[in-house]
Design an enzyme around this catalytic site. Structure first.
Site, PDB file in Angstrom:
ATOM      1  N   CYS A   1     -48.257 -45.627  14.646  1.00  0.00           N
ATOM      2  CA  CYS A   1     -46.728 -46.456  14.834  1.00  0.00           C
ATOM      3  C   CYS A   1     -45.736 -46.634  13.132  1.00  0.00           C
ATOM      4  CB  CYS A   1     -46.998 -47.368  15.186  1.00  0.00           C
ATOM      5  SG  CYS A   1     -44.872 -48.421  16.013  1.00  0.00           S
TER       6      CYS A   1
ATOM      7  N   CYS B   1     -44.732 -50.008  13.146  1.00  0.00           N
ATOM      8  CA  CYS B   1     -45.421 -51.570  13.690  1.00  0.00           C
ATOM      9  C   CYS B   1     -46.050 -51.240  11.925  1.00  0.00           C
ATOM     10  CB  CYS B   1     -46.397 -51.297  14.514  1.00  0.00           C
ATOM     11  SG  CYS B   1     -45.795 -50.484  15.777  1.00  0.00           S
ATOM     12  N   ASP B   2     -46.904 -50.314  11.605  1.00  0.00           N
ATOM     13  CA  ASP B   2     -48.202 -50.464  10.347  1.00  0.00           C
ATOM     14  C   ASP B   2     -47.526 -49.886   8.964  1.00  0.00           C
ATOM     15  OD1 ASP B   2     -49.966 -51.640  12.845  1.00  0.00           O
ATOM     16  OD2 ASP B   2     -50.330 -49.385  13.532  1.00  0.00           O
TER      17      ASP B   2
END
Ligand code: NAP
Length: 307
Positions: A134, A137-138
């Protein structure tokens, strides 16, 4: 045992749309969210192809709008995961979550799909330590670092383009010499100066000491092996259906996607399905929304005919 008319399992675009339609039909659906409210789009950064948003939108924004619209008409959303279902005796069906047990006259199954893993040494151990599925997200954690993206499809290109906002360099590692991604994303990827392409190459191992430091590569044509230093490995090699829950209870194809008829009904009367769990082909937000609509309409009709 809590009795419900309609339970929608899953809260991605298909689930939230099925909820909106059954709520507007006055069926007060209960949505059981699954581990991630909004499903896969909640971790999708850019959404450029969902009609009605000429400037594009983001996955989390769409989830928020869809949720609010469904709730406005009486949808209840339970943040929990389904741990067990029993469809064997027909309607009413039993659905257990970690916290409760429910009985429902109709089920709309919208449990979606999950990212596939490479299944190589180092992958599992270093999730959250440089291995990610992701970018949304990261990505932020990789500011001014060098990363690789594995895969050559739309997801790989979309997420790699997103990563270029943060990182120094993104190398795309693709097992063939040609991308699978569609033309528009392909052109944007080729034009991005931070992106480069390593063709005909697979990753055999992710190496590191507590965090990712390198990948072991192999050329699929020559067989030549090598090592490439990197700070992060983002993996986008497709998806598998989240069908473990109801194995042996509903008919599936050989890849374990649910089989449905033209009325969106599974092999069990009263269990309908929409979105990626029964669609290995289109997998778009717009198609999942359409399928959620159709499943809800058919569920409503099925209930009405029964009554
Ligand atoms: P996908 O289209 O199935 O692409 C998967 C990619 O990973 C392919 O390039 C494939 O290589 C590669 N791959 C598969 N298994 C591998 C392995 N074991 N090792 C190395 N590489 C491997 O998956 P996706 O990109 O997640 O897209 C899924 C669907 O969603 C598609 O229909 C796509 O069009 C759609 N989607 C659309 C958008 C958009 O329109 N904006 C965005 C995201 C996704 P090969 O090419 O050699 O098979």
């Amino acid at each position: 045992m809590q009795k419900e008319k309609v339970i929608v399992i899953g809260s991605g675009p298909a689930g939230l749309t099925a909820a909106l339609y059954t709520a507007r039909a006055n069926l007060q659906p209960l949505v059981i969210s699954g581990s991630q409210l909004g499903g896969q789009i909640s971790i999708t950064n850019e959404v450029e192809n969902y009609p009605g948003f000429p400037e594009g939108t983001t996955g989390p924004e769409l989830v928020d709008l869809m949720q609010r619209q469904a709730e406005k008409f009486g949808t209840r959303i339970l943040i929990d995961e389904v741990s067990e279902v029993d469809f064997r005796n027909g309607s009413p069906f039993t659905v257990k979550t970690h916290g409760d047990t429910f009985e429902a006259e109709v089920i709309i199954m919208c449990v979606g799909a999950s990212p596939k893993r490479l299944g190589i040494p180092g992958e599992e151990e270093m999730i959250g330590r440089g291995v990610s599925f992701c970018a949304t997200c990261d990505g932020f954690f990789f500011r001014e670092k060098d990363v690789v993206v594995v895969g050559g499809g739309d997801s790989a290109m979309e997420e790699a383009l997103f990563l270029t906002r943060f990182v120094n360099e993104v190398k795309i590692i693709h097992r063939r010499g040609e991308l699978r991604a569609g033309e528009a994303l392909k052109q944007r990827a080729f034009a991005n100066e931070k992106m480069s392409f390593v063709w005909d190459t697979v990753v055999d191992e992710i190496k590191g000491n507590g965090k990712v430091q390198a990948i072991a590569t192999r050329n699929t044509k020559s067989g030549a092996v090598g090592e490439m230093a990197t700070d992060g490995v983002f993996i986008y090699i497709g998806h598998y259906p989240n069908s473990d829950l109801f194995k042996d209870q509903l008919d599936m194809d050989e890849a374990e996607y649910l089989l449905i008829d033209k009325r969106m009904m599974t092999s069990m009367p009263g269990v309908f399905s929409a979105g990626e769990i029964s669609d290995p082909v289109f997998r778009q937000i717009a198609t999942s929304v359409g399928q959620g609509t159709a499943a809800a309409m058919m569920a409503e009709r099925w209930l009405a005919e029964r009554e």
